[in-house]
Design an enzyme around this catalytic site. Structure first.
Site, PDB file in Angstrom:
ATOM      1  N   LYS A 108      -9.711  -8.196 -41.374  1.00  0.00           N
ATOM      2  CA  LYS A 108      -9.227  -8.407 -39.828  1.00  0.00           C
ATOM      3  C   LYS A 108      -9.156 -10.772 -39.919  1.00  0.00           C
ATOM      4  O   LYS A 108     -10.532 -10.426 -40.380  1.00  0.00           O
ATOM      5  CB  LYS A 108     -10.053  -8.138 -38.954  1.00  0.00           C
ATOM      6  N   SER A 139      -7.410  -4.477 -30.242  1.00  0.00           N
ATOM      7  CA  SER A 139      -7.294  -5.626 -30.741  1.00  0.00           C
ATOM      8  C   SER A 139      -6.772  -5.797 -32.431  1.00  0.00           C
ATOM      9  O   SER A 139      -6.045  -6.355 -33.016  1.00  0.00           O
ATOM     10  CB  SER A 139      -8.421  -7.026 -30.402  1.00  0.00           C
ATOM     11  N   SER A 180     -11.792  -1.841 -29.844  1.00  0.00           N
ATOM     12  CA  SER A 180     -11.056  -2.158 -31.425  1.00  0.00           C
ATOM     13  C   SER A 180     -10.438  -1.804 -33.373  1.00  0.00           C
ATOM     14  O   SER A 180      -9.683  -2.386 -33.505  1.00  0.00           O
ATOM     15  CB  SER A 180     -10.751  -3.991 -31.643  1.00  0.00           C
TER      16      SER A 180
HETATM   17  N1  GLN Z   1      -8.837  -3.764 -25.118  1.00  0.00           N
HETATM   18  C1  GLN Z   1     -10.323  -4.223 -25.457  1.00  0.00           C
HETATM   19  C2  GLN Z   1     -10.435  -6.242 -24.803  1.00  0.00           C
HETATM   20  O1  GLN Z   1      -9.508  -6.303 -25.026  1.00  0.00           O
HETATM   21  C3  GLN Z   1     -10.923  -3.949 -27.084  1.00  0.00           C
HETATM   22  C4  GLN Z   1     -11.453  -5.646 -27.397  1.00  0.00           C
HETATM   23  C5  GLN Z   1     -12.260  -5.055 -28.780  1.00  0.00           C
HETATM   24  O2  GLN Z   1     -12.847  -4.373 -29.486  1.00  0.00           O
HETATM   25  N2  GLN Z   1     -12.364  -6.154 -29.604  1.00  0.00           N
HETATM   26  O3  GLN Z   1     -11.266  -5.747 -25.199  1.00  0.00           O
END
Ligand code: GLN
Length: 501
Positions: A79, A154, A178
Site C-alpha cells: 500500500k 482505503s 481499510s
Molecule cells: N473507511 C475508514 C475511514 O474512512 C477507514 C480508514 C482506514 O482504515 N484507513 O476513515
C-alpha cells in the site's frame, strides 16, 4: 506447472523450495498478469523497476542455501502509505506527488530482509481516508468481481491486486477498516493485528491511536505467513509491543486441521448484526454461524451497547488526530509547493499548496478535526469521543470473559457501485460501523470470505475479533472456518476470481 498466479503464496513458497519454479519465473508471471489487467483495474500507483533483479537475487540466495523466510522469493504489493526508498510514496495524495522517501518503513525493510519481491505500490484513498478508493488523488480502482463496483477502501488497491491475481499477497493499513472492508468487498482475507503488533515506523500517519499495518491475501495461511514476517517490536516505534509473538502460521495450520469446533465459544455482537446490515449479508452471516454450531462450536449473543456510538466517536477521534498529523504537509518539507502570483507570504504559499494538494475528503476531515480540537471544544468533542472509546473497550473486555472470539459481518453490504456514496460522506462513513469498534478497542480483527451475496452475486466478509494479543486465535478459527466454508461451497471463493478482466 499451471499458471502460478492461480495458487496461494504458501503453494508458491513450496514450489520455490522444491526447485520446481524460480522467483524470476513467479515474478515474471505476476508482472505479466499486472500488465494485462492493470489498464482496467488501476490497482497500482507505482510499479517497481527492479522486481526481476530482486527475484534473481532471491534465486541466487536460495541456490547458496539461504532462505531468509517462508515467503522468500514470493512477490508482494505494498500500500502506498508505506515509505519505500526505491518507489514514489504518495499515500494517494497529490501533495506528495513524486516524493521518494529518504528511508524505508520498518515493514518494508522486513519484507526485503525476508527475501520478498516488491511489485509496486497500491492505490488508496488519499491519506487512507475513505471506504471506496474513489478519494485517491490519482485514479479510481475497480473491483475485479464487477468493474462497476468499488473495491472498498482505503486499501482498495491492495485488495483488488490480490483478488485479481496481480500479486499473491499485499500489505495494507487499517485505521477504521481499510484492510478488512476491502477484503470483504473483493473476496480476500485481510487482518488488522493488535494495536502495536506491527511497526508503523515509516507509515504515513492517519490517526496515530488507531493505525495498524497488516496482511491481505487469498488464504488465511498466507495472511499468517505474512503476519509472521512483519510483526514484532521495533525500537523506532514506541507504540510497538515488546513481547514476542507466537507463530501465526502454526495457528493457521492447527486450525485448518481441526476436526471440530467443540469447546470454542463464539459471540455474536448484537449491535453489529442489526440495523444497517443488508439482508443478503445477514443471510450469509447466519449461515456461517449455523456452520459453527453444526460443528460443535458454542454460539452466544453478546451485548456491546456502546458499539452504537462507535462511528460517531471514530469520526471525531480520527479527524482530530489526522488534522494534527497532516499539519506537516506545509509545502516546506515535502512534495508539492504552490506559489501564488505577486508577493506571497509563507502563509499564502502554505495555504495555496494545501488548497491544491489536498482533496475534498481530506479537507473535510482537517476542518472537522481542527474544530474538534479547538480551545473550548476539546472536552466536548475529542474528550467525549475518548470516553466512548473507553466504554467500547470495556464492552469488549466483558465480552471476552464469556467467549474466545467475537463475530460480525466485516462490512454491512457487498461492494457498492462506484459513485454511489461519493457525494454523501455520511453514507460512506456509516458503512464503517462493523470495522471501527475493533480499531477503537485496539483488538485484532480478520475478514474472511463467507460466500457470495444472493442478490448481487458479490463476495461478503465474515469478521472475527479476538482480545488484544490473541491474534493467533483469529488465524486458528479463521483457518477452520475457511475450510468449512470451502467444503460447504465446494470451492474456495478467494481462489476463483471471475475473469471479468
Ligand atoms: N473507511 C475508514 C475511514 O474512512 C477507514 C480508514 C482506514 O482504515 N484507513 O476513515
Amino acid at each position: 506447472m499451471s499458471d502460478i498466479t492461480h495458487v496461494s503464496a504458501a503453494e508458491i513458497a513450496r514450489s520455490l523450495a522444491q526447485g520446481e519454479i524460480s522467483s524470476v519465473e513467479v515474478t515474471t508471471a505476476y508482472l505479466a498478469r499486472m500488465e494485462a489487467t492493470e489498464g482496467v483495474l488501476g490497482s497500482f500507483l507505482a510499479r517497481s523497476s527492479n522486481a526481476l533483479e530482486v527475484a534473481a537475487a532471491s534465486d541466487q540466495a536460495r541456490s547458496r542455501g539461504e532462505t531468509p523466510s517462508a515467503l522468500a522469493g514470493v512477490p508482494i504489493a505494498i500500500k502506498d502509505v508505506l515509505c519505500t526508498t526505491d518507489m514514489v510514496t504518495t499515500a494517494g495524495s497529490r501533495i506528495l506527488e513524486g516524493w521518494i522517501p529518504p528511508y524505508d518503513a520498518t515493514v518494508v525493510t522486513k519484507l526485503r530482509q525476508a527475501g520478498m519481491v516488491a511489485l509496486g505500490k497500491t492505490n488508496m484513498d488519499e491519506f487512507a481516508m475513505g471506504s471506496s478508493t474513489e478519494h485517491s488523488g490519482y485514479h479510481v480502482t475497480k473491483n475485479p468481481w464487477d468493474i462497476t463496483r468499488a473495491p472498498g477502501g482505503s486499501g482498495g488497491g491492495s485488495a483488488a491486486a490480490v483478488a485479481a491475481r496481480q500479486a499473491p499477497v499485499a500489505i495494507g493499513s487499517d485505521t477504521g477498516g481499510s484492510i478488512r472492508q476491502p477484503a470483504a468487498f473483493t473476496g480476500t482475507v485481510g487482518v488488522k493485528p493488535t494495536y502495536g503488533g506491527v511497526s508503523r515506523y515509516g507509515v504515513i500517519a492517519l490517526a496515530s491511536s488507531l493505525d495498524q499495518v497488516g496482511p491481505v491475501s487469498r488464504t488465511v495461511e498466507d495472511a499468517a505467513l505474512l503476519h509472521d514476517v512483519i510483526a514484532g517490536h521495533d525500537p523506532h516505534d514506541s507504540t510497538s509491543i515488546p513481547t514476542p509473538w507466537p507463530s501465526m502460521a502454526d495457528a493457521a495450520r492447527k486450525g485448518s486441521q481441526a476436526e471440530s469446533l467443540a469447546g470454542v465459544r463464539v459471540g455474536i455482537v448484537k449491535q453489529l448484526v442489526g440495523e444497517g446490515i443488508s439482508p443478503a449479508v445477514k443471510q450469509r452471516f447466519d449461515q456461517a454461524v449455523d456452520l459453527i454450531s453444526a460443528h460443535g462450536g458454542e454460539v452466544v449473543e453478546i451485548d456491546a451497547p456502546h458499539c452504537e456510538y462507535a462511528v460517531a466517536a471514530y469520526y471525531l477521534v480520527l479527524p482530530a488526530e489526522a488534522s494534527s498529523n497532516l499539519a506537516k504537509f506545509d509545502s516546506v518539507r515535502f512534495g508539492l509547493r504552490v506559489t501564488p502570483e505577486g508577493n506571497p507570504t509563507v502563509e499564502d504559499v502554505m495555504s495555496a499548496t494545501r488548497d491544491q494538494g489536498f482533496g475534498d475528503e481530506v479537507k473535510r476531515r482537517i476542518i472537522l478535526g481542527t474544530y474538534a480540537l479547538s480551545a473550548g471544544y476539546y472536552d466536548a468533542y475529542y474528550g467525549s469521543a475518548q470516553k466512548v472509546r473507553t466504554l467500547i473497550q470495556r464492552d469488549f473486555a466483558q465480552a471476552f470473559e464469556k467467549v474466545d472470539v467475537l463475530l460480525s459481518p466485516a462490512a454491512p453490504t457487498s461492494a457498492f457501485p462506484l459513485g454511489e456514496k461519493l457525494e454523501d460522506p455520511l453514507a460512506m462513513w456509516a458503512g464503517d460501523l462493523t470495522t471501527i469498534p475493533v480499531n477503537l478497542a485496539g483488538i485484532p480483527g480478520m475478514s474472511i470470505p463467507m460466500g457470495l451475496a444472493e442478490d448481487d452475486g458479490l463476495p461478503t466478509g465474515l469478521q472475527l475479533m479476538a482480545p488484544a494479543y490473541q491474534d493467533a486465535r483469529l488465524y486458528e478459527l479463521g483457518a477452520t472456518l475457511e475450510r468449512l466454508i470451502t467444503d460447504r461451497d465446494g470451492v474456495m471463493l478467494s481462489m476463483t476470481t471471475p475473469e471479468v478482466i
